[in-house]
Design an enzyme around this catalytic site. Structure first.
Site, PDB file in Angstrom:
ATOM      1  N   CYS A  15       0.814  -1.228   0.000  1.00  0.00           N
ATOM      2  CA  CYS A  15       0.000   0.000   0.000  1.00  0.00           C
ATOM      3  C   CYS A  15       0.842   1.269   0.000  1.00  0.00           C
ATOM      4  O   CYS A  15       0.331   2.360  -0.254  1.00  0.00           O
ATOM      5  CB  CYS A  15      -0.971  -0.002   1.178  1.00  0.00           C
ATOM      6  SG  CYS A  15      -2.097  -1.405   1.150  1.00  0.00           S
ATOM      7  N   HIS A  25      -2.996   7.092   3.106  1.00  0.00           N
ATOM      8  CA  HIS A  25      -3.439   5.818   2.537  1.00  0.00           C
ATOM      9  C   HIS A  25      -4.854   5.533   3.040  1.00  0.00           C
ATOM     10  O   HIS A  25      -5.134   5.624   4.227  1.00  0.00           O
ATOM     11  CB  HIS A  25      -2.485   4.705   2.954  1.00  0.00           C
ATOM     12  CG  HIS A  25      -3.005   3.339   2.626  1.00  0.00           C
ATOM     13  ND1 HIS A  25      -3.519   3.033   1.382  1.00  0.00           N
ATOM     14  CD2 HIS A  25      -3.123   2.217   3.379  1.00  0.00           C
ATOM     15  CE1 HIS A  25      -3.912   1.770   1.388  1.00  0.00           C
ATOM     16  NE2 HIS A  25      -3.696   1.265   2.583  1.00  0.00           N
ATOM     17  N   ASN A  52     -10.104   0.230   0.155  1.00  0.00           N
ATOM     18  CA  ASN A  52      -8.644   0.264   0.175  1.00  0.00           C
ATOM     19  C   ASN A  52      -8.129  -0.291  -1.156  1.00  0.00           C
ATOM     20  O   ASN A  52      -8.251  -1.484  -1.416  1.00  0.00           O
ATOM     21  CB  ASN A  52      -8.148  -0.578   1.357  1.00  0.00           C
ATOM     22  CG  ASN A  52      -6.629  -0.613   1.464  1.00  0.00           C
ATOM     23  OD1 ASN A  52      -5.924  -0.260   0.531  1.00  0.00           O
ATOM     24  ND2 ASN A  52      -6.144  -1.060   2.605  1.00  0.00           N
TER      25      ASN A  52
END
Ligand code: UT7
Length: 322
Positions: free
Chosen positions: A113, A249, A279
């Protein structure tokens, strides 16, 4: 020409949307639980046959159009991704081929990520040293391809997408500072145990699926996102009050809210796309950036703080003037 400056952004989400109501039909969960614990209401899922490179190409073309450039103007391509189309060649080389800008360096960065933040740091260094003049930096993942749809602790969170920026050499910032970190001791809190070298078989027990100890990851993520933000600001003699937009994020709405609170940053100064994107791994930061640029929240001259956190663990920050 000592700085790298963003001159265009782009984003792309696959057409297919998966709602919480649909997840209620598949696994033991409720839409209310998902919204309350994660903030996610829907996520986009790549169509069968639609790959990370497909998503990256769409986002890249939009970023190039926003920058007013042709692909031939690009001399460096870096893609943050954990879900490449092939073991090799890299997604970046295939994106280069599709765009038709051959010859310059093109490579993938695997930091899960944090992939886009890693890619931005590296591209900025290429530009600052004069090795490149215009870079295409992408975060793209089809993360749902490595999700176990029976695992209610992970399948509710993730979606697919791509975001891209064009960086250009400039006399003034641009990127003021960027910092990258990793700590491999945390491997088993968030990982895919199977792999090319250790072996995998999607029909057997060693299938390549994400495994996550969610609440443990949650705690480290909140602490780390706060610390990395404070460190990069202090190193540049700035405070949270100097930040116009925090772009973290997009892991979980509660992680974003807790990070903003611990930093003392009003939530209205944080870009939050968790509700509609979920996500999207390496795509989450550039997608959120592109959304806020296109809806007019982010203006030229604003101070932006991009912070990432992901498997490894990896984490990092990019501080810039837009
Ligand atoms: O992108 C990289 C970083 N990733 C992250 O940052 C993810 C971080 N973690 C999270 O977002 C959260 O930990 C989750 C959303 C994954 C889970 O939320 P939580 O509040 O930490 O729940 P938990 O894992 O502590 O589980 C609490 C309960 C458990 O039941 P018991 O053991 O208390 O009976 C779980 O089995 O919630 C249960 N649960 C669910 N219930 C309904 C877990 N998933 C679900 C679900 N629906 N989908």
């Amino acid at each position: 020409m000592n700085y790298a400056r963003i001159i265009g952004t782009g984003g792309y989400l696959p057409e297919n949307v998966l709602t919480n109501a649909e997840l209620e039909q598949r696994i033991e969960t409720t839409a209310d639980w998902i919204v309350e614990r994660t903030g996610v209401e829907e996520r986009h899922i790549a169509a069968p046959g639609e790959t990370t490179c497909d998503l990256a190409e769409q986002a890249s073309r939009r970023a190039l159009a926003a920058a007013g450039l042709e692909p031939g103007d690009i001399d460096l391509i870096i893609i943050g991704t954990t879900t490449p189309d092939h073991v090799f060649p890299s997604v970046a080389t295939q994106l280069q081929h599709r765009l038709g800008c051959h010859g310059g360096p093109a490579f993938d960065v695997q930091a899960v990520c944090t992939g886009f933040v890693y890619a931005m740091d590296i591209a900025s260094r290429f530009i600052r040293t004069g090795a490149s003049r215009r870079a295409l930096v992408v975060g793209a993942d089809t993360f749902t391809r490595i999700i176990n749809w029976q695992d209610r602790g992970t399948c509710i969170l993730f979606g697919d997408g791509a975001g891209a920026v064009v960086l250009e050499a400039a006399d003034a910032p641009g990127i003021i500072d960027s910092r990258l970190h990793a700590d491999g001791r945390y491997k088993e809190l968030l990982w895919v145990p199977a792999g090319v070298s250790s072996g995998y078989d999607q029909t057997q027990q060693n299938a390549a699926f994400v495994e996550m100890r969610g609440s443990e990851v949650f705690k480290v993520a909140v602490t780390t996102l706060k610390e990395i933000s404070e460190q990069i600001l202090a190193a540049n003699h700035l405070t949270v009050a100097d930040v116009d937009w925090l772009i973290p994020h997009q892991a979980n709405r509660r992680i974003l809210a807790a990070t903003a609170k611990r930093l003392g940053l009003p939530e209205v100064k944080m870009v939050d796309c968790v509700r509609i994107h979920g996500n999207t791994s390496a795509a989450s930061v550039p997608l959120a950036l592109d959304v806020a640029v296109r809806d007019g929240r982010i203006q030229r001259g604003d101070t932006l703080l991009l912070v990432g956190f992901g498997g490894g663990f990896t984490w990092g920050a990019v501080l810039l003037k837009y």
